[in-house]
Design a protein around this motif. Structure first.
Motif, PDB file in Angstrom:
ATOM      1  N   LEU A  76       9.746   7.437  23.152  1.00 58.97           N
ATOM      2  CA  LEU A  76       9.263   6.735  21.961  1.00 58.97           C
ATOM      3  C   LEU A  76       8.572   7.684  20.986  1.00 58.97           C
ATOM      4  CD1 LEU A  76       7.917   3.421  23.524  1.00 58.97           C
ATOM      5  CD2 LEU A  76       9.983   3.741  22.160  1.00 58.97           C
ATOM      6  N   SER A  77       7.985   8.739  21.509  1.00 59.49           N
ATOM      7  CA  SER A  77       7.301   9.712  20.657  1.00 59.49           C
ATOM      8  C   SER A  77       8.240  10.406  19.683  1.00 59.49           C
ATOM      9  CB  SER A  77       6.593  10.755  21.518  1.00 59.49           C
ATOM     10  OG  SER A  77       5.571  10.155  22.263  1.00 59.49           O
ATOM     11  N   SER A  78       9.507  10.465  20.016  1.00 61.38           N
ATOM     12  CA  SER A  78      10.458  11.126  19.115  1.00 61.38           C
ATOM     13  C   SER A  78      10.693  10.320  17.840  1.00 61.38           C
ATOM     14  CB  SER A  78      11.786  11.370  19.827  1.00 61.38           C
ATOM     15  OG  SER A  78      12.440  10.143  20.089  1.00 61.38           O
ATOM     16  N   PHE A  79      10.285   9.059  17.830  1.00 58.85           N
ATOM     17  CA  PHE A  79      10.501   8.198  16.667  1.00 58.85           C
ATOM     18  C   PHE A  79       9.279   8.097  15.750  1.00 58.85           C
ATOM     19  CE2 PHE A  79      13.474   6.669  19.891  1.00 58.85           C
ATOM     20  CZ  PHE A  79      14.658   6.719  19.169  1.00 58.85           C
ATOM     21  N   LEU A  80       8.184   8.703  16.149  1.00 59.45           N
ATOM     22  CA  LEU A  80       6.941   8.596  15.381  1.00 59.45           C
ATOM     23  C   LEU A  80       6.541   9.955  14.821  1.00 59.45           C
ATOM     24  CD1 LEU A  80       4.960   6.436  17.960  1.00 59.45           C
ATOM     25  CD2 LEU A  80       6.145   5.630  15.912  1.00 59.45           C
ATOM     26  N   PRO A  81       6.231  10.013  13.529  1.00 58.64           N
ATOM     27  CA  PRO A  81       5.769  11.287  12.972  1.00 58.64           C
ATOM     28  C   PRO A  81       4.496  11.751  13.702  1.00 58.64           C
ATOM     29  CG  PRO A  81       6.129   9.684  11.229  1.00 58.64           C
ATOM     30  CD  PRO A  81       6.249   8.951  12.532  1.00 58.64           C
ATOM     31  N   PHE A  82       4.388  13.005  13.930  1.00 56.93           N
ATOM     32  CA  PHE A  82       3.251  13.665  14.579  1.00 56.93           C
ATOM     33  C   PHE A  82       3.191  13.445  16.088  1.00 56.93           C
ATOM     34  CE2 PHE A  82       1.985  12.780  10.181  1.00 56.93           C
ATOM     35  CZ  PHE A  82       1.784  14.075   9.731  1.00 56.93           C
ATOM     36  N   ALA A  83       3.871  12.470  16.637  1.00 56.90           N
ATOM     37  CA  ALA A  83       3.822  12.211  18.084  1.00 56.90           C
ATOM     38  C   ALA A  83       4.440  13.333  18.923  1.00 56.90           C
ATOM     39  CB  ALA A  83       4.478  10.872  18.406  1.00 56.90           C
ATOM     40  N   PRO A  84       5.492  14.021  18.453  1.00 59.01           N
ATOM     41  CA  PRO A  84       6.005  15.130  19.271  1.00 59.01           C
ATOM     42  C   PRO A  84       4.966  16.229  19.542  1.00 59.01           C
ATOM     43  CG  PRO A  84       7.662  14.477  17.700  1.00 59.01           C
ATOM     44  CD  PRO A  84       6.390  13.746  17.335  1.00 59.01           C
ATOM     45  N   PHE A  85       3.970  16.358  18.672  1.00 60.71           N
ATOM     46  CA  PHE A  85       2.911  17.340  18.918  1.00 60.71           C
ATOM     47  C   PHE A  85       2.024  16.893  20.073  1.00 60.71           C
ATOM     48  CE2 PHE A  85       3.870  17.504  14.309  1.00 60.71           C
ATOM     49  CZ  PHE A  85       4.553  18.705  14.330  1.00 60.71           C
ATOM     50  N   TRP A  86       1.851  15.583  20.215  1.00 56.58           N
ATOM     51  CA  TRP A  86       1.128  15.021  21.348  1.00 56.58           C
ATOM     52  C   TRP A  86       1.905  15.291  22.637  1.00 56.58           C
ATOM     53  CZ3 TRP A  86       2.812  10.995  24.546  1.00 56.58           C
ATOM     54  CH2 TRP A  86       1.874  10.543  25.471  1.00 56.58           C
ATOM     55  N   VAL A  87       3.253  15.148  22.576  1.00 54.17           N
ATOM     56  CA  VAL A  87       4.100  15.430  23.745  1.00 54.17           C
ATOM     57  C   VAL A  87       3.899  16.880  24.175  1.00 54.17           C
ATOM     58  CG1 VAL A  87       6.489  15.673  24.547  1.00 54.17           C
ATOM     59  CG2 VAL A  87       5.823  13.669  23.210  1.00 54.17           C
ATOM     60  N   ASP A  88       3.922  17.786  23.212  1.00 53.74           N
ATOM     61  CA  ASP A  88       3.706  19.204  23.516  1.00 53.74           C
ATOM     62  C   ASP A  88       2.357  19.402  24.204  1.00 53.74           C
ATOM     63  OD1 ASP A  88       4.044  22.120  23.337  1.00 53.74           O
ATOM     64  OD2 ASP A  88       2.584  22.009  21.705  1.00 53.74           O
ATOM     65  N   LYS A  89       1.327  18.773  23.682  1.00 55.20           N
ATOM     66  CA  LYS A  89      -0.012  18.904  24.260  1.00 55.20           C
ATOM     67  C   LYS A  89      -0.059  18.366  25.686  1.00 55.20           C
ATOM     68  CE  LYS A  89      -4.771  17.480  23.627  1.00 55.20           C
ATOM     69  NZ  LYS A  89      -5.616  16.438  23.126  1.00 55.20           N
ATOM     70  N   LYS A  90       0.528  17.190  25.914  1.00 56.47           N
ATOM     71  CA  LYS A  90       0.523  16.590  27.252  1.00 56.47           C
ATOM     72  C   LYS A  90       1.289  17.462  28.244  1.00 56.47           C
ATOM     73  CE  LYS A  90      -1.077  13.169  28.244  1.00 56.47           C
ATOM     74  NZ  LYS A  90      -2.409  12.983  28.819  1.00 56.47           N
ATOM     75  N   LEU A  91       2.434  17.993  27.825  1.00 56.89           N
ATOM     76  CA  LEU A  91       3.211  18.842  28.736  1.00 56.89           C
ATOM     77  C   LEU A  91       2.469  20.141  29.033  1.00 56.89           C
ATOM     78  CD1 LEU A  91       6.811  18.313  27.361  1.00 56.89           C
ATOM     79  CD2 LEU A  91       5.885  17.498  29.523  1.00 56.89           C
ATOM     80  N   LYS A  92       1.773  20.662  28.055  1.00 50.98           N
ATOM     81  CA  LYS A  92       0.991  21.885  28.272  1.00 50.98           C
ATOM     82  C   LYS A  92      -0.124  21.600  29.289  1.00 50.98           C
ATOM     83  CE  LYS A  92      -1.668  25.438  25.914  1.00 50.98           C
ATOM     84  NZ  LYS A  92      -2.269  25.873  24.664  1.00 50.98           N
ATOM     85  N   GLU A  93      -0.787  20.450  29.125  1.00 55.56           N
ATOM     86  CA  GLU A  93      -1.837  20.064  30.072  1.00 55.56           C
ATOM     87  C   GLU A  93      -1.260  19.889  31.479  1.00 55.56           C
ATOM     88  OE1 GLU A  93      -3.502  16.513  28.405  1.00 55.56           O
ATOM     89  OE2 GLU A  93      -4.614  17.616  26.856  1.00 55.56           O
ATOM     90  N   ASP A  94      -0.081  19.272  31.574  1.00 55.93           N
ATOM     91  CA  ASP A  94       0.552  19.066  32.880  1.00 55.93           C
ATOM     92  C   ASP A  94       0.875  20.399  33.552  1.00 55.93           C
ATOM     93  OD1 ASP A  94       0.395  16.359  32.453  1.00 55.93           O
ATOM     94  OD2 ASP A  94       2.553  16.069  32.136  1.00 55.93           O
ATOM     95  N   ASN A  95       1.312  21.362  32.773  1.00 54.24           N
ATOM     96  CA  ASN A  95       1.684  22.662  33.328  1.00 54.24           C
ATOM     97  C   ASN A  95       0.466  23.467  33.748  1.00 54.24           C
ATOM     98  OD1 ASN A  95       4.400  22.177  33.041  1.00 54.24           O
ATOM     99  ND2 ASN A  95       4.552  23.194  31.073  1.00 54.24           N
ATOM    100  N   GLU A  96      -0.680  23.202  33.126  1.00 52.54           N
ATOM    101  CA  GLU A  96      -1.906  23.918  33.493  1.00 52.54           C
ATOM    102  C   GLU A  96      -2.520  23.383  34.774  1.00 52.54           C
ATOM    103  OE1 GLU A  96      -4.345  23.604  30.008  1.00 52.54           O
ATOM    104  OE2 GLU A  96      -3.252  25.182  28.965  1.00 52.54           O
ATOM    105  N   ASN A  97      -2.213  22.144  35.112  1.00 52.86           N
ATOM    106  CA  ASN A  97      -2.777  21.534  36.330  1.00 52.86           C
ATOM    107  C   ASN A  97      -1.941  21.778  37.536  1.00 52.86           C
ATOM    108  OD1 ASN A  97      -4.942  20.522  34.891  1.00 52.86           O
ATOM    109  ND2 ASN A  97      -3.839  18.677  34.339  1.00 52.86           N
TER     110      ASN A  97
END
Length: 97
Positions: A76-97
């Motif tokens: 769903l994030s791919s359909f909302l402006p600015f949401a893909p940046f949130w996806v990037d942030k969440k994936l970065k957080e997941d990779n750090e844990n």
């Protein structure tokens, strides 16, 4: 070798940038400055990046074994402006844990 999640993060950011450019620069140029080519080329680039987003979303979902709710949120994030940046942030957080 780069994991699909790292590639997906890069594609998500590029897709997010292309969407913002399309909505906030190319569309106003088309309708306010009579420059339809801005939408043609930006839209083409955004379309290609959207397809890549979907492909890498599927691959990363499969590789990372996300819950369906997380996968749906990232889709769903791919359909909302600015949401893909949130996806990037969440994936970065997941990779750090």
């Amino acid at each position: 070798m780069m994991h699909t999640s790292a590639i997906f993060r890069k594609v998500a950011v590029a897709e997010g940038i292309s969407y913002i450019l399309l909505l906030f620069i190319a569309m106003p140029l088309k309708y306010w400055a009579d420059m339809p080519l801005a939408v043609k080329y930006t839209g083409w680039a955004h379309g290609l990046l959207f397809v890549l987003y979907i492909v890498f979303w599927l691959m990363t979902w499969q590789e990372s074994r996300w819950k369906a709710s997380k996968a749906a949120m990232f889709l769903l994030s791919s359909f909302l402006p600015f949401a893909p940046f949130w996806v990037d942030k969440k994936l970065k957080e997941d990779n750090e844990n």
